[in-house]
Design a protein around this motif. Structure first.
Motif, mmCIF file in Angstrom:
data_model
loop_
_atom_site.group_PDB
_atom_site.id
_atom_site.type_symbol
_atom_site.label_atom_id
_atom_site.label_comp_id
_atom_site.label_asym_id
_atom_site.label_seq_id
_atom_site.Cartn_x
_atom_site.Cartn_y
_atom_site.Cartn_z
ATOM 1 N N VAL A 1 0.865 -1.177 0.000
ATOM 2 C CA VAL A 1 0.000 0.000 0.000
ATOM 3 C C VAL A 1 0.896 1.219 0.000
ATOM 4 O O VAL A 1 1.728 1.366 0.902
ATOM 5 C CB VAL A 1 -0.903 0.017 1.251
ATOM 6 C CG1 VAL A 1 -1.695 1.310 1.304
ATOM 7 C CG2 VAL A 1 -1.822 -1.186 1.248
ATOM 8 N N GLY A 2 0.767 2.080 -0.994
ATOM 9 C CA GLY A 2 1.653 3.246 -1.076
ATOM 10 C C GLY A 2 0.926 4.571 -0.967
ATOM 11 O O GLY A 2 1.562 5.612 -0.899
ATOM 12 N N CYS A 3 -0.424 4.539 -0.999
ATOM 13 C CA CYS A 3 -1.141 5.810 -0.932
ATOM 14 C C CYS A 3 -2.571 5.538 -0.508
ATOM 15 O O CYS A 3 -2.917 4.396 -0.231
ATOM 16 C CB CYS A 3 -1.115 6.528 -2.289
ATOM 17 S SG CYS A 3 -2.252 5.856 -3.518
ATOM 18 N N ASP A 4 -3.381 6.558 -0.443
ATOM 19 C CA ASP A 4 -4.793 6.354 -0.112
ATOM 20 C C ASP A 4 -5.724 7.033 -1.106
ATOM 21 O O ASP A 4 -6.877 7.285 -0.795
ATOM 22 C CB ASP A 4 -5.090 6.810 1.333
ATOM 23 C CG ASP A 4 -4.432 8.126 1.682
ATOM 24 O OD1 ASP A 4 -4.266 8.413 2.889
ATOM 25 O OD2 ASP A 4 -4.074 8.883 0.757
ATOM 26 N N THR A 5 -5.223 7.325 -2.291
ATOM 27 C CA THR A 5 -6.063 7.963 -3.311
ATOM 28 C C THR A 5 -5.958 7.271 -4.659
ATOM 29 O O THR A 5 -6.170 7.899 -5.692
ATOM 30 C CB THR A 5 -5.668 9.446 -3.477
ATOM 31 O OG1 THR A 5 -4.241 9.550 -3.615
ATOM 32 C CG2 THR A 5 -6.130 10.278 -2.312
ATOM 33 N N SER A 6 -5.639 5.981 -4.654
ATOM 34 C CA SER A 6 -5.569 5.206 -5.907
ATOM 35 C C SER A 6 -4.590 5.817 -6.903
ATOM 36 O O SER A 6 -4.756 5.663 -8.106
ATOM 37 C CB SER A 6 -6.954 5.105 -6.568
ATOM 38 O OG SER A 6 -7.956 4.850 -5.626
ATOM 39 N N SER A 7 -3.572 6.486 -6.397
ATOM 40 C CA SER A 7 -2.650 7.219 -7.275
ATOM 41 C C SER A 7 -1.379 6.458 -7.608
ATOM 42 O O SER A 7 -0.820 6.641 -8.689
ATOM 43 C CB SER A 7 -2.240 8.542 -6.619
ATOM 44 O OG SER A 7 -3.362 9.298 -6.226
ATOM 45 N N GLY B 1 -0.332 2.961 -7.466
ATOM 46 C CA GLY B 1 -0.216 1.689 -8.173
ATOM 47 C C GLY B 1 0.618 0.620 -7.503
ATOM 48 O O GLY B 1 0.789 -0.466 -8.068
#
Lengths: 272, 156, 766
Positions: free
Chosen positions: B37-43, B45
């Protein structure tokens, strides 16, 4: 990062979907591809208590040649739109614009119905179906009804769908012979359009120039009275009040609208 | 609710909260932690996996939406401990990873790209990876790896 | 044929590619079984008094183990004594005294994202729910945002400090300095605030058991982290073990141990249960330190035939809400202010201010990109003023080959360099004359798409803290394999591969048989870690020296085994075997020699402290295309020389250059952390913070140049150089594209609107 708690329900038929949403009332939302809704829920900007997953309604994923119009099921993914041979020849504007939505992963999941129902003026497809004069078909507890694209987008994130209604089909008249163009201006390829333009023949629609997708009426009037692309494009921002935000001032948006409409009309003419 | 997903060919069934994201189902219930998991806005990948053969951002899919479906993660690519998939081999050969955090998602996005476009141009590769962020490599070698994997797979 | 300098694929990769790395959130150790999850409650306001914190609703939520605030922080170690050195650049660590920063806010918050409380739950999802139930009463204060507001001092962040200026340094302006100049140009420019955005955010896990604290943390420095934990928690360092697992990028923002990670470690001890914390990206964008954020006034003067005589750089560094490393960075900027030029008179001065924004710390380059960006803009402004080609102005003023070692007027002594050669190499490699011709053609035609060519020549300081040294311990085991315990701490740089190459080169033990271990204070109690581009020239040299030491021990043992004199013994590195010279049949393997040495095999430990800072250098050329109707700039080509001395691994060096260039281009064209006047961050997700993607970049053209350093490997540091050169080259290119329209400057990031506004503004004033 994590949505607030909700109850998940899954519909296996359109009737079941309508029944579940009627029962859920204002606490319930449909979940299609989830790429408009889930991001909002993960930031807790949307907190529906019930999610009705309609992703299994395969019968709503289709692209059909109905003679003088093309019928697109609401649950057709952007990827399927972008790679459809039928659309490439009959509605290249839609195929091309769908191929610009988000990135490949988003396009595999996001659906045209989900995008239109979300009614974000910064999204690509609302302006496209406005330029195509499409008719949207919605099913509700009292049956189906047709909503013209021109009245479908009511306001920011507000569509004409009533509570309890499910968007089932987008019905697009086969365009008159003519050109088309889709101009999407962004800082990065992945970004939402700062401003976008969809042209189909002499119909011109704008992305992110207001609270809803908008027809560039002043441009269309100029074209109708014989103006060439460059002169018509000068009217692109007339009567409009685009927003100022992090990505652009309203003045810059107005400027971009004029440039992009001009380029779109030139490109459309070259394709005609 | 009970969710059953076929992950890398094996069925994983678990009782999970309705709001469980697919990426967490994979990391926790399926025990496969390569997908990040690298972000929380589906940005970014980083969470990219294949869902019924298509690349998706597993942070923007509920586990419930994948119920009854097949998911492939990077752990399911290699055909054996010493037999990396051509895309994995190409990433290594071209030094297309540094810290490795974006890599599983980047690899799966590449697998999906090549399944849909066997001979992408450099521009098509860069465009296809616009939803996969990397902070370490500057993308230069990732692009080389994708093009190398594509030419390896092409029948000569 | 040595393996050094050859293209070797990484040993790290098979694992990372097939099963993935093990980052903190991936740990599934017995010690962390059943670990509780920590979630932070953070301030949503930039500046406020806390008048109450109500945790009662949170404490009753499902799955809650504890909800803790500053009031619970009663069992910390004593604070460091205030030795009165606060406000001085001699104190690079967080300033104490009136600038002290609490671990959890006590009665005041000073930035959006500041930690106010922690919620400890059984599972991660509950943590996010429960954090929303903590109710904090804020009495808003006026927010101080931007250098001007800070300097005006109308609202003080730290009333006891009586000022918002935390540190000042450097030379006051010398009135006579610019006296002899035909031409003087002055400009205020901005080096904007950036977010490091490593793909893995901050994360830590901790366990307190049997009087020992174990902390797993996403860090670049396990040993420094242990030191800080000991001080903060009041524990003996021997009672603490810090482990850096795989780390998903750092870029300087994971130097040491993050303050929120300290809270997690404290919580594990305080509550008596293992804890685990992984921040979200939204938290990361406001909670991890930011980079850059300098407002600069550059003043440059010289003769009409291109000779620069004087340069002054004035810096106001925005340190954010608490002066941590941000207080120290301008010192590094001033150190490198002169750039690669031989300028008779250079002065620099700085002041550090606090504002109600996220604290600033190191970010790829840490103070040096700011120096290069300033002087490279100044050189172009000077060139434009005198109407000379900016390449020519650089050539005239670069430190010439015969002047090394070169004593910069700012203090450092540049060890070795070939600055004009680097410039010429890049100009040739890019086809500079052809590019200028194409640019001229497009201008004549009045094309919408115009070309811009931008240059940046730079010198950078690596291993600035060389005197701290680096450690290596090498063991050759009885089975002939070897283990390296390194003080360096790779987080993507590939040290395991490079150190194994060094062992193979010196001893002939194959890389596949060399294991490299880092980042565990139980195994490696002494070490510095990886930052400041120091690891190859200090850590790598330490490995090399340990290998040499082992080799000489082995020589004695092999001589004994073969009953020959040491002088007749040679090591065949191709076969990895010892033999009497000229008698291959006499060979003894490393396994045999190691077994003969004893049960522990052969071992050598080195603490290499004789290193000196080194000065890599180069030139970047960026070619951009600007759409003069929309203002959008596109990077078409980026050609570089980044000379960091002898290249041990070309593959790894290129990777560092690529990644550095991308981050530099990102600063020039896209990225900025933006705050509104109330201190609200407007770019707090990756939708709004424009991290650069593959679609905005071309492939890069890297040219080779190796001017050795004095250390045994001839190596300088490469990690940050690419970023240092790329941002100003790209910025200069954008401005060059529209200079014919009258544009003289555009601040970074040169977004489409900024470029359009500059074009419109220039047209209007003509």
């Amino acid at each position: 990062m994590i949505p607030a708690p909700f109850t998940y329900q899954r519909a296996w038929s359109i009737d079941e979907a309508l029944e579940l949403v009627a029962r859920g009332g204002e606490d319930a939302k449909f979940l299609a591809g989830g790429h408009s809704l889930l991001p909002l829920m993960k930031l807790r900007l949307a907190v529906p208590e019930i999610l009705i997953d309609i992703g299994r309604l395969r019968e709503l994923s289709y692209i059909r040649d109905d003679g003088n119009h093309i019928a697109v099921g609401a649950l057709t993914s952007h990827h399927d739109l972008a790679t459809s041979g039928l659309l490439a020849s009959a509605l290249p504007l839609l195929a091309h614009a769908a191929g610009q939505v988000g990135d490949p992963q988003v396009r595999h999941r996001g659906t045209i119905g989900g995008s239109l129902a979300h009614a974000d003026p910064a999204s690509d497809l609302p302006a496209v179906i406005l330029a195509l004069d499409a008719t949207l078909v919605a099913r509700g507890p009292s049956g189906s009804r047709e909503i013209g694209a021109g009245v479908f987008f009511r306001g920011l994130f507000e569509s004409a769908l009533e509570p309890g209604e499910l968007l089932t089909e987008i019905c697009i008249p086969r365009p008159q012979p003519g050109g088309w163009s889709f101009q999407k201006f962004t800082k990065r390829a992945i970004d939402w359009a700062i401003v976008g333009v969809a042209v189909q023949g002499s119909s011109v629609a704008l992305v992110n120039m207001g609270q809803t997708p908008l027809r560039a009426s002043a441009v269309e009037r100029a074209l109708a009275s014989g103006a060439g692309p460059a002169d018509a494009a000068a009217h692109a921002a007339e009567g409009l009040t685009p927003s100022s935000d992090l990505n652009a001032s309203s003045g810059y948006r107005e400027h971009l609208a004029r440039i992009l409409v001009s380029r779109a009309l030139e490109e459309s003419v070259s394709r005609a | 609710m009970k969710v059953t997903v076929t992950v890398n060919g094996s069925q994983v069934a678990a009782e999970v909260a309705d709001r469980t994201l697919l990426v967490h189902f994979l990391r926790e219930q399926a025990g496969l932690t390569a997908t990040n998991v690298g972000c929380d806005t589906s940005s970014c990948g980083a969470c990219t996996v294949l869902l019924d053969g298509q690349s998706v951002k597993s942070c923007t899919v509920l586990a419930a939406q994948a119920d009854g479906c097949a998911v492939q993660t990077v752990e399911g690519l290699a055909s054996g401990p010493d037999e990396m998939h051509p895309v994995q081999r190409a990433f290594r050969a071209e030094h297309a990873l540094q810290c490795g955090f974006c890599t599983p998602g980047m690899v799966m996005a590449t697998v999906s790209l090549l399944a849909e476009n066997a001979s992408p141009t450099e521009e098509e590769v860069r465009s296809a990876l616009e939803g996969n962020l990397c902070r370490c490599t500057g993308y230069h070698n990732i692009v080389r790896a994708v093009l190398a994997a594509a030419s390896e797979r092409r029948p000569s | 044929m040595s393996i050094l300098g050859t293209r070797v694929v990484r040993t790290e990769d098979p694992r990372l590619l097939t099963v993935g790395g093990t980052y903190v959130d991936d740990l599934r150790l017995p010690e962390l079984a059943g670990a509780a999850r920590v979630a932070f409650v953070r301030s949503p306001v930039a500046h406020a008094l806390i008048t109450g914190i109500d945790v009662s609703a949170a404490r009753e939520a499902p799955g809650v183990i504890a909800v803790l605030t500053a009031a619970d922080l009663t069992d910390l170690g004593p604070p460091p004594p205030d030795d009165g050195s606060g406000g001085s650049e001699a104190a690079p660590l967080p300033l104490g005294g009136p600038w002290a920063e609490p671990l959890l806010a006590v009665d005041r918050v000073r930035y959006v994202g500041e930690a106010v409380a922690i919620v400890i739950t059984d599972d991660r999802y509950q943590g996010e729910d429960t954090a929303e139930l903590v109710s904090v009463d804020y009495e808003p204060l006026l927010a101080v945002v931007g250098a001007d507001a800070a300097l005006a001092g109308g609202m003080l962040l730290f009333p006891a400090a009586e000022s918002n200026v935390a540190v000042t340094g450097g030379a006051p302006a010398d009135g006579a300095a610019f006296g002899g100049c035909d031409v003087v140009v002055q400009r205020t420019i901005v080096n904007q605030r950036l977010a490091p955005v490593p793909l893995e955010g901050r994360a830590a896990a901790a366990q307190w058991a049997d009087g020992r604290l174990t902390v797993w943390v996403s860090t670049q420095n396990a040993q420094i982290s242990r030191f800080v934990l000991a001080g903060v928690l009041g524990l003996d360092p021997g009672a603490i073990r810090v482990v850096a697992p795989d780390v998903g990028g750092g870029f300087g923002a994971k130097v040491g141990i993050d303050r929120d990670a300290l809270v997690v470690a404290w919580a594990a001890k305080h509550v008596g249960r293992a804890m685990s914390w992984t921040e979200t990206r939204s938290e990361n964008l406001v909670g991890m330190t930011h980079g850059r954020a300098q407002r600069q006034v550059v003043k440059i003067g010289g003769t009409r035939d291109g000779r620069i005589l004087a340069y002054r750089l004035e810096i106001v560094q925005d340190a954010g809400a608490y002066p941590r490393m941000g207080g120290f960075l301008p010192f590094l900027t001033r150190l490198m202010a002169a750039g690669p030029y031989d300028i008779p008179h250079v002065e620099a001065a700085s002041s550090v201010v606090v504002t109600n924004t996220t604290p600033i710390a190191a970010y790829r380059g840490a103070g040096r990109p700011e120096a290069t960006a300033a002087i490279e803009r100044a050189v172009d402004l000077f060139a434009a003023e005198i109407g000379m080609d900016p390449a020519e102005v650089r050539r005239i003023n670069l430190v010439p080959p015969g002047k090394f070692p070169y004593s910069s007027p700012c203090g450092p002594v540049y060890d070795s360099g070939a600055y004009t050669e680097a410039l010429d190499q890049v100009l040739a490699g890019a086809g500079y004359q052809e590019l200028r011709a194409e640019q001229a053609l497009r201008r004549e035609r009045g094309d919408v798409l115009q070309l811009g060519i931008g240059l940046a020549s730079y010198v950078e300081i690596t291993a600035a803290d060389a005197e701290g040294g680096e450690t290596a311990r090498l063991v050759v085991h009885g089975d002939g394999t070897a283990t390296v315990y390194t003080g360096s701490s790779a987080h993507g740089q590939g040290h395991h591969t490079a150190w194994a190459m060094l062992v193979e080169a010196e001893l002939g033990i194959e890389m596949a048989n060399v294991t490299v271990i880092h980042g565990d204070t139980d195994l490696i109690p002494t070490g510095i870690g990886t930052y400041a581009s120091r690891s190859l020239q200090l850590g790598g040299v330490a490995v090399h020296k340990a290998a040499v030491d082992v080799k000489e021990q082995a020589r004695l043992i092999a001589a004994d085994m073969l009953e020959a004199s040491e002088a007749d013994l040679e090591l065949d590195t191709e076969r990895g075997a010892w033999q009497v010279r000229g008698d291959p049949a006499s060979s003894r393997t490393w396994a045999e020699v190691a077994r003969h040495a004893g049960d522990d095999g052969l071992a050598a430990a080195v603490n290499y402290t004789e290193g000196q800072p080194t000065f890599p250098f180069g030139t970047h050329l960026a070619l951009v295309e600007v759409d003069t109707e929309t203002g959008k700039a596109r990077l078409l080509r980026h050609v570089t020389v980044d000379d960091a001395g002898t290249v041990v691994s070309p593959v790894l060096a290129e990777g560092q250059r690529h990644g550095g260039i991308a981050q530099g281009v990102a600063q020039a064209l896209l990225e900025e952390m933006v705050y509104d006047d109330a201190g609200n961050p407007l770019t707090s997700t990756l939708v709004d913070y424009a991290a650069i993607t593959a679609a905005e970049l071309p492939s890069f053209e890297l040219l080779a140049s190796e001017t050795p350093a004095a250390n045994p490997l001839g190596a300088k540091g490469i990690g940050e150089a690419g970023t240092i050169g790329a941002a100003p080259a790209t910025q200069n290119a954008v401005i060059d594209a529209v200079s014919y329209l009258g544009v003289t400057h555009i601040d970074m990031p040169a977004t489409p609107e900024r470029i359009w506004a500059a074009i419109s503004g220039a047209r209007e004033s003509q």
